[in-house]
Design an enzyme around this catalytic site. Sequence first.
Site, short mmCIF file in Angstrom:
data_model
loop_
_atom_site.label_atom_id
_atom_site.label_comp_id
_atom_site.label_asym_id
_atom_site.label_seq_id
_atom_site.Cartn_x
_atom_site.Cartn_y
_atom_site.Cartn_z
N GLU A 25 11.56 11.35 -4.50
CA GLU A 25 11.20 10.63 -5.73
C GLU A 25 9.82 11.03 -6.22
OE1 GLU A 25 9.37 6.87 -5.91
OE2 GLU A 25 9.83 6.38 -3.83
N VAL A 106 12.95 4.74 -6.87
CA VAL A 106 14.11 4.91 -6.00
C VAL A 106 15.40 4.79 -6.83
CG1 VAL A 106 15.43 3.83 -4.11
CG2 VAL A 106 12.95 4.19 -3.88
N ASP A 138 11.79 -11.62 -9.87
CA ASP A 138 11.39 -10.23 -9.70
C ASP A 138 12.16 -9.62 -8.52
OD1 ASP A 138 10.26 -7.77 -9.49
OD2 ASP A 138 8.18 -8.45 -9.53
N SER A 140 13.74 -5.88 -7.48
CA SER A 140 13.72 -4.47 -7.89
C SER A 140 15.10 -3.97 -8.28
CB SER A 140 13.18 -3.61 -6.75
OG SER A 140 13.26 -2.25 -7.10
N LYS A 159 8.43 -3.05 2.59
CA LYS A 159 7.07 -3.50 2.79
C LYS A 159 7.01 -5.02 2.68
CE LYS A 159 4.28 -0.56 1.23
NZ LYS A 159 3.71 0.31 0.22
N1 PSU Z 1 7.42 0.78 -2.18
C1 PSU Z 1 6.48 1.52 -1.56
N2 PSU Z 1 5.95 2.59 -2.19
C2 PSU Z 1 6.33 2.95 -3.47
C3 PSU Z 1 7.34 2.16 -4.10
C4 PSU Z 1 7.85 1.10 -3.42
O1 PSU Z 1 6.13 1.20 -0.43
O2 PSU Z 1 5.81 3.92 -4.02
C5 PSU Z 1 7.82 2.56 -5.47
C6 PSU Z 1 9.20 3.24 -5.37
O3 PSU Z 1 9.29 4.23 -6.37
C7 PSU Z 1 10.16 2.10 -5.69
C8 PSU Z 1 9.38 1.34 -6.73
O4 PSU Z 1 11.40 2.53 -6.19
O5 PSU Z 1 8.03 1.38 -6.25
C9 PSU Z 1 9.87 -0.06 -6.90
O6 PSU Z 1 9.23 -0.64 -8.00
P1 PSU Z 1 9.76 -2.06 -8.55
O7 PSU Z 1 9.42 -3.04 -7.48
O8 PSU Z 1 8.98 -2.26 -9.82
O9 PSU Z 1 11.23 -1.91 -8.79
MN MN Z 2 10.02 -5.72 -10.18
#
Ligand code: PSU
Ligand code: MN
Length: 308
Positions: A25, A106, A138, A140, A159
């Site tokens: 990614e 992702v 929220d 993802s 995480k």
């Molecule tokens: N978690 C990590 N490092 C990252 C991300 C997530 O530990 O860099 C990034 C990845 O690209 C993941 C995105 O797909 O953050 C998720 O963002 P959101 O929570 O806004 O969907």
């Molecule tokens: Mn989000």
Amino acid sequence: MESFIEYSEEVLEGKKNGKAIVALESTIISHGMPYPQNVQTAREVEDIIRAGGAVPATIAILNGKIKIGLSQEELEYLGQASGVIKASRRDLPYILSSGKDGATTVAATMILAELADIAVFVTGGIGGVHRGAEKTMDISADLEELSRTNVAVVCAGAKSILDIGLTLEYLETKGVPVLGYQTDSLPAFYTRKSPYQVNYRMDTCEETASLLRTKWELGLSGGVVVANPIPEQDALEENEMNSIIESALQEAEEKNITGKEATPFLLGKVKELTEGRSLAANIALVKNNARVGAKLAVEYESMKTTYV
Ligand code: PSU
Ligand code: MN
């Protein structure tokens, strides 16, 4: 979408020769790590994949074109450019139709990997259900993508800026297998363990590849999470990380950081509060995932002939 795709020389060559390809990614490059460590890590990760006998395909959008594999110059550009849009599923139509640059999360990387017929994807951590999601909603888009797109995601678990328990519940509802690579406990990114168990432990890449083949040949569409713990010597201390994450979450709430800014803000805060130790851990775990991902992709590719 095919007409929007541009393959790198290396990926084209690899495909022609029937080599295993591993997707990578780009949000982690543009929004997840600072320059120059981001570009250097991306290069080293690609080299690990080559050393493992597979071909790296770092995925991003440049000038409205889907790039499957980046040149050195493109990688360098992506690592430094400002104004690169963090691109999840919902962002793809805008970035492509307006000719902009996008760093794929992702979710978006899974979509584009599937389009390019790539089954294995290596990253650091997946997005998930955020703490407090019962109010903020929220969650993802990575999780929704895992429920529908046929790509295996090798990561170091989720995480603890997220609600790991709720993330597992969501994945269960959506029918996404969460596998532990040589572990029973779901890793929590900076630490090897969490209070949660994976669904199934896999001790080898061979059995993991066989599970992938079985799932997709049965027509059970959707992704698979392959959770690979951070190496012992690179792991951070659990209690310390928990309190750092607590204060990062508190600051995000005070500053009213929401939506797509939430994850990059929290990652940045954690890095600041650990004085860079989280960055070193992040780099180490991505490299470790690349080793496993390359092996998995090679196994998966070698099984192709057995089934057709
Ligand atoms: N978690 C990590 N490092 C990252 C991300 C997530 O530990 O860099 C990034 C990845 O690209 C993941 C995105 O797909 O953050 C998720 O963002 P959101 O929570 O806004 O969907
Ligand atoms: Mn989000």
